[in-house]
Design an enzyme around this catalytic site. Structure first.
Site, PDB file in Angstrom:
ATOM      1  N   HIS A 277      19.863   5.359 -38.179  1.00  0.00           N
ATOM      2  CA  HIS A 277      20.267   5.124 -36.788  1.00  0.00           C
ATOM      3  C   HIS A 277      19.096   4.583 -35.967  1.00  0.00           C
ATOM      4  O   HIS A 277      18.488   5.298 -35.164  1.00  0.00           O
ATOM      5  CB  HIS A 277      20.798   6.417 -36.157  1.00  0.00           C
ATOM      6  CG  HIS A 277      22.187   6.749 -36.599  1.00  0.00           C
ATOM      7  ND1 HIS A 277      22.696   8.022 -36.596  1.00  0.00           N
ATOM      8  CD2 HIS A 277      23.188   5.962 -37.055  1.00  0.00           C
ATOM      9  CE1 HIS A 277      23.939   8.006 -37.033  1.00  0.00           C
ATOM     10  NE2 HIS A 277      24.259   6.766 -37.326  1.00  0.00           N
TER      11      HIS A 277
ATOM     12  N   CYS B 256      20.027  10.832 -47.939  1.00  0.00           N
ATOM     13  CA  CYS B 256      18.829  11.677 -48.012  1.00  0.00           C
ATOM     14  C   CYS B 256      19.139  12.920 -48.849  1.00  0.00           C
ATOM     15  O   CYS B 256      20.171  13.579 -48.635  1.00  0.00           O
ATOM     16  CB  CYS B 256      18.415  12.095 -46.611  1.00  0.00           C
ATOM     17  SG  CYS B 256      17.063  13.285 -46.632  1.00  0.00           S
TER      18      CYS B 256
ATOM     19  N   GLU C 279      26.734  12.124 -40.397  1.00  0.00           N
ATOM     20  CA  GLU C 279      26.407  13.189 -41.356  1.00  0.00           C
ATOM     21  C   GLU C 279      27.473  14.285 -41.340  1.00  0.00           C
ATOM     22  O   GLU C 279      27.888  14.782 -42.403  1.00  0.00           O
ATOM     23  CB  GLU C 279      25.035  13.785 -41.021  1.00  0.00           C
ATOM     24  CG  GLU C 279      24.643  14.894 -41.992  1.00  0.00           C
ATOM     25  CD  GLU C 279      23.385  15.637 -41.560  1.00  0.00           C
ATOM     26  OE1 GLU C 279      22.462  14.999 -41.031  1.00  0.00           O
ATOM     27  OE2 GLU C 279      23.349  16.860 -41.765  1.00  0.00           O
TER      28      GLU C 279
ATOM     29  N   THR D 232      21.495  18.496 -40.308  1.00  0.00           N
ATOM     30  CA  THR D 232      20.048  18.528 -40.580  1.00  0.00           C
ATOM     31  C   THR D 232      19.184  18.207 -39.366  1.00  0.00           C
ATOM     32  O   THR D 232      17.994  18.490 -39.379  1.00  0.00           O
ATOM     33  CB  THR D 232      19.691  17.505 -41.673  1.00  0.00           C
ATOM     34  OG1 THR D 232      20.122  16.214 -41.234  1.00  0.00           O
ATOM     35  CG2 THR D 232      20.325  17.860 -42.993  1.00  0.00           C
TER      36      THR D 232
ATOM     37  N   CYS E 127      16.208  19.959 -41.278  1.00  0.00           N
ATOM     38  CA  CYS E 127      15.212  19.498 -42.250  1.00  0.00           C
ATOM     39  C   CYS E 127      13.784  19.609 -41.715  1.00  0.00           C
ATOM     40  O   CYS E 127      13.568  19.763 -40.511  1.00  0.00           O
ATOM     41  CB  CYS E 127      15.515  18.068 -42.660  1.00  0.00           C
ATOM     42  SG  CYS E 127      15.018  16.873 -41.420  1.00  0.00           S
TER      43      CYS E 127
ATOM     44  N   SER F 224      20.342  11.240 -33.605  1.00  0.00           N
ATOM     45  CA  SER F 224      20.446  12.646 -33.203  1.00  0.00           C
ATOM     46  C   SER F 224      19.069  13.278 -33.046  1.00  0.00           C
ATOM     47  O   SER F 224      18.769  13.905 -32.024  1.00  0.00           O
ATOM     48  CB  SER F 224      21.270  13.412 -34.250  1.00  0.00           C
ATOM     49  OG  SER F 224      21.251  14.781 -33.984  1.00  0.00           O
TER      50      SER F 224
ATOM     51  N   SER G 251      13.899   8.032 -37.448  1.00  0.00           N
ATOM     52  CA  SER G 251      14.363   6.711 -37.899  1.00  0.00           C
ATOM     53  C   SER G 251      13.661   5.567 -37.164  1.00  0.00           C
ATOM     54  O   SER G 251      14.016   4.406 -37.350  1.00  0.00           O
ATOM     55  CB  SER G 251      15.883   6.614 -37.711  1.00  0.00           C
ATOM     56  OG  SER G 251      16.255   7.105 -36.440  1.00  0.00           O
TER      57      SER G 251
END
Ligand code: SF4
Length: 312
Positions: free
Chosen positions: A41, A96, A126, A164, A194, A223, A266
């Site tokens: 993203h 991922c 996701e 995540t 994560c 996000s 990202s």
């Protein structure tokens, strides 16, 4: 003006892997490649690949039969994989591994007849992918208020999982509400938010008190980038999420002595450096990089890529 440059910031291991995977695909097969959803993203990244000839799609039917299709870092549901098989697409999975881990947990708990509470944002790629693994068993919630409306009792088998890229603090509030309502609820075997999300948020929390302004490089639909901006705002500090230096506004810097600059998982480093150069040139800013945690995570390229490469 002083700039505190957060480290860690920017690309995580999953994003690095997905982008390298697409770069390798272009090298091996040319740019006539399709990607289901944005590879990550970030507008800069997506524009770069679009200019190279890659096509991003939101429905499998628009991909020509037999074409090469990459699944993005955010993962896909089994339904999408089935549709791709029906169209004889040559698929490469750049999901991922930390997203795949949540998918596998969903499958495992659904098979064991658990009610799965997924904490996440409705409509995020996701979340759609994870829910697609076990739609009958998963209930999506986002806030502690929604916990009160859940139709379960503490006698039911319940487990919670999370997206995540949530805010560690906000997810913690929802988890606390779940534990109060369902004392027997089970947790995922290992934290779902994560390492990259956690570390970038930790850096902003550590540094935000020292600054008057937070600038987050990242796209509006990212996000984890949005969560970084929200940490600044929650602390009462002005904070902006921007794709690049063209969005900087002079009025943001009036009376500002210290700025924190960071980037979502990202956002590429080039957009950070562009911003820094602009602020150094126009405001004589001094830059100090502050490392709050070390990162050394890397992920291997998907095995399907090597298989397809060996067939060319
Ligand atoms: S933000 Fe986390 S889950 Fe998402 S791609 Fe990066 S490492 Fe993977």
């Amino acid at each position: 003006m002083k700039i505190l440059l957060a480290n860690p910031r920017g690309f995580c291991a999953g994003v690095n892997m997905a982008i390298e995977c697409l770069d390798e695909c272009i090298k091996a097969f040319g740019p006539d490649i399709f990607v289901y959803h944005e590879i990550v993203h970030n507008r800069y990244v997506v524009d770069r690949f679009t200019q190279q000839g890659v096509t991003f799609v939101d429905d499998i039917e628009s991909v020509p039969r037999g074409a090469i299709l990459l699944y993005s870092a955010h993962g896909v549901s089994p339904e999408i994989r089935d549709k791709a098989r029906q169209r004889d697409l040559r698929t490469i999975d750049a999901t991922c591994p930390l997203v795949t881990k949540v998918h596998l947990e969903a499958v495992k708990y659904a098979k064991a007849q658990y009610n799965i509470i997924l904490i996440g944002h409705e409509g995020h790629d996701e979340v759609i992918g994870t829910m697609g693994e076990a739609p009958e068993s998963i209930t999506l919630i986002e806030t502690p208020e929604e916990v009160q409306e859940l139709p379960f009792t503490d006698e039911d088998k319940i487990v919670y999982l999370t997206q995540t890229t949530l805010s560690v603090e906000e997810a913690g509030v929802v988890i606390q509400a779940l534990k109060e309502k369902f004392p027997s609820i089970e947790s995922p075997p290992k934290e779902d938010i994560c390492y990259a999300t956690t570390n970038r948020q930790h850096a902003v929390r550590q540094l935000v008190e020292q600054v008057d302004l937070v600038i987050v490089l990242g796209s509006q639909n990212s996000s984890n980038s949005r969560r970084l901006m929200e940490i600044g705002l929650a602390e009462g500090t002005a904070a902006h999420l921007i794709d690049g230096k063209a969005e900087l506004r002079a009025e943001w810097f009036e009376g500002v002595e210290t700025v924190l600059i960071t980037a979502g998982a990202s956002a590429p480093e080039v957009v950070v450096q562009d911003c820094l150069n602009y602020l150094v040139d126009n405001y004589g800013a001094e830059v100090e990089e502050i490392t709050t945690r070390e990162e050394s995570v890397t992920f291997q390229l998907p095995k399907e890529l090597r298989t397809l490469q060996s067939m060319t």
